[in-house]
Design an enzyme around this catalytic site. Structure first.
Site, PDB file in Angstrom:
ATOM      1  N   ASP A  56       0.775  -1.220   0.109  1.00  0.00           N
ATOM      2  CA  ASP A  56      -0.111   0.138  -0.019  1.00  0.00           C
ATOM      3  C   ASP A  56       0.871   1.183  -0.155  1.00  0.00           C
ATOM      4  O   ASP A  56       1.894   1.285   0.607  1.00  0.00           O
ATOM      5  CB  ASP A  56      -0.857  -0.009   1.165  1.00  0.00           C
ATOM      6  CG  ASP A  56      -2.040  -0.799   1.109  1.00  0.00           C
ATOM      7  OD1 ASP A  56      -2.195  -1.707   0.145  1.00  0.00           O
ATOM      8  OD2 ASP A  56      -2.982  -0.835   1.912  1.00  0.00           O
ATOM      9  N   ASP A  57       0.175   2.402  -0.358  1.00  0.00           N
ATOM     10  CA  ASP A  57       0.570   3.673  -0.395  1.00  0.00           C
ATOM     11  C   ASP A  57       1.614   4.226  -1.353  1.00  0.00           C
ATOM     12  O   ASP A  57       2.000   5.612  -1.264  1.00  0.00           O
ATOM     13  CB  ASP A  57       1.223   3.900   1.242  1.00  0.00           C
ATOM     14  CG  ASP A  57      -0.080   3.911   2.298  1.00  0.00           C
ATOM     15  OD1 ASP A  57      -1.348   3.716   1.953  1.00  0.00           O
ATOM     16  OD2 ASP A  57       0.511   4.150   3.349  1.00  0.00           O
ATOM     17  N   HIS A 107      -6.038   2.757  -4.146  1.00  0.00           N
ATOM     18  CA  HIS A 107      -5.977   3.191  -2.644  1.00  0.00           C
ATOM     19  C   HIS A 107      -6.254   4.762  -2.333  1.00  0.00           C
ATOM     20  O   HIS A 107      -6.053   5.119  -1.305  1.00  0.00           O
ATOM     21  CB  HIS A 107      -4.688   2.884  -2.274  1.00  0.00           C
ATOM     22  CG  HIS A 107      -4.360   2.604  -0.403  1.00  0.00           C
ATOM     23  ND1 HIS A 107      -5.589   1.915   0.432  1.00  0.00           N
ATOM     24  CD2 HIS A 107      -3.730   3.129   0.386  1.00  0.00           C
ATOM     25  CE1 HIS A 107      -5.137   1.948   1.298  1.00  0.00           C
ATOM     26  NE2 HIS A 107      -4.002   2.687   1.578  1.00  0.00           N
ATOM     27  N   HIS A 111      -5.243   9.512   0.224  1.00  0.00           N
ATOM     28  CA  HIS A 111      -5.308   8.573   1.743  1.00  0.00           C
ATOM     29  C   HIS A 111      -5.532   9.841   2.766  1.00  0.00           C
ATOM     30  O   HIS A 111      -4.577  10.101   3.645  1.00  0.00           O
ATOM     31  CB  HIS A 111      -3.861   8.240   1.739  1.00  0.00           C
ATOM     32  CG  HIS A 111      -3.800   7.125   3.005  1.00  0.00           C
ATOM     33  ND1 HIS A 111      -4.131   7.172   4.173  1.00  0.00           N
ATOM     34  CD2 HIS A 111      -3.402   5.581   2.751  1.00  0.00           C
ATOM     35  CE1 HIS A 111      -3.982   5.966   4.848  1.00  0.00           C
ATOM     36  NE2 HIS A 111      -3.429   5.102   4.044  1.00  0.00           N
ATOM     37  N   HIS A 211       3.581  -2.086   3.266  1.00  0.00           N
ATOM     38  CA  HIS A 211       3.566  -0.690   2.820  1.00  0.00           C
ATOM     39  C   HIS A 211       4.998  -0.524   2.036  1.00  0.00           C
ATOM     40  O   HIS A 211       6.087  -0.612   2.512  1.00  0.00           O
ATOM     41  CB  HIS A 211       3.622   0.395   3.737  1.00  0.00           C
ATOM     42  CG  HIS A 211       2.145   0.251   4.476  1.00  0.00           C
ATOM     43  ND1 HIS A 211       1.816  -0.403   5.293  1.00  0.00           N
ATOM     44  CD2 HIS A 211       0.913   1.027   4.068  1.00  0.00           C
ATOM     45  CE1 HIS A 211       0.431  -0.329   5.596  1.00  0.00           C
ATOM     46  NE2 HIS A 211      -0.017   0.705   5.135  1.00  0.00           N
TER      47      HIS A 211
END
Length: 248
Positions: A56-57, A107, A111, A211
């Site tokens: 993620d991210d 995603h 965020h 991540h």
């Protein structure tokens, strides 16, 4: 809704690396499912010892590239859930993910610290849609009405029934995780490796969350992949199930 995913042919072996972990098989995931036992009742229909790697991210300078290097060395395919603003800032890393056979998923655009669950519904939908468009533009040079890969993960796993219904109606599959490395906490690569292996051994299979923005994770991934091979785990690469055209 749990996934009734369909396995595809086994992934090719790792050229020149018979000892590499490799990717055992590819799984086609149908549209609109909700998987990952940390968030939903069901998960992907994995066999014992099968692992789906997700990050993620990103993309993020240095750490994403280091993780891609480690995956390439072991002929392992993963899924990257991108933040739209990071994809827009670093399209070369997104294109590298595509070129090396990974799945690029979504995603949100920024965020948001408040999480999508705390935004007004319309604002949350705009966050989701803007992120998917930015990811696709970075990856493929064009974005359309539908995302190329209809996979989404909520920031902080913070969903609402209305947003889940919206995504399901769009045919977008929502991914939670079955276990994670907790790499948002400060720890050494060695501590993270021990933690995630302990959780994997306890679960026996599943979708794992990392991540690719974390230096400790980037440093840990090569040892993690070697440990998976030594312990007899198998990597499953997830891709969207493509709807077959109807006969006329």
């Amino acid at each position: 809704m749990a996934a009734q995913a369909q396995p595809q042919a086994a992934a090719p072996a790792c050229p020149g690396r018979p000892d590499a972990l490799g990717t055992a098989r590819v799984m086609a995931v149908p549209a609109g499912v909700q998987v990952g036992t940390k968030s939903f009742p069901g998960t992907l229909p994995l066999q014992p010892g099968e692992v789906v790697l997700t990050f993620d991210d990103g993309p993020w300078p240095q750490t994403t590239a280091a993780i891609l290097d480690a995956l390439k060395a072991e002929c392992v395919k993963a899924t990257f859930f991108l933040i739209g603003q990071n994809a827009k800032a670093r399209p070369e890393l997104v294109r590298r993910e595509i070129a090396e056979g990974h799945t690029v998923a979504h995603h949100s655009m920024t965020h948001p610290d408040a999480t999508l669950a705390r935004l007004p519904h319309a604002a949350a939908v705009r966050e989701i849609e803007a992120g998917m468009a930015a990811d696709d533009l970075a990856a493929y040079g064009i974005s359309g009405a539908e995302p190329r890969v209809p996979f989404f993960r909520f920031p902080g796993f913070a969903a609402t029934p209305e947003l889940l219904s919206y995504l399901q109606g769009r045919g977008i599959s929502v991914f939670g995780a079955d276990f994670w490395a907790s790499d948002w906490n400060k720890m050494t690569p060695e501590q993270e490796l021990a933690l995630v292996l302990q959780r994997l051994d306890a679960a026996g299979r599943g979708i794992v969350l990392f991540h690719d923005t974390k230096a400790q994770t980037a440093a840990m991934i090569p040892a993690f992949l070697r440990a998976l091979a030594q312990r007899g785990y198998h990597i499953v690469h997830i891709v969207p199930m493509r709807q077959q055209p109807t006969a006329r």
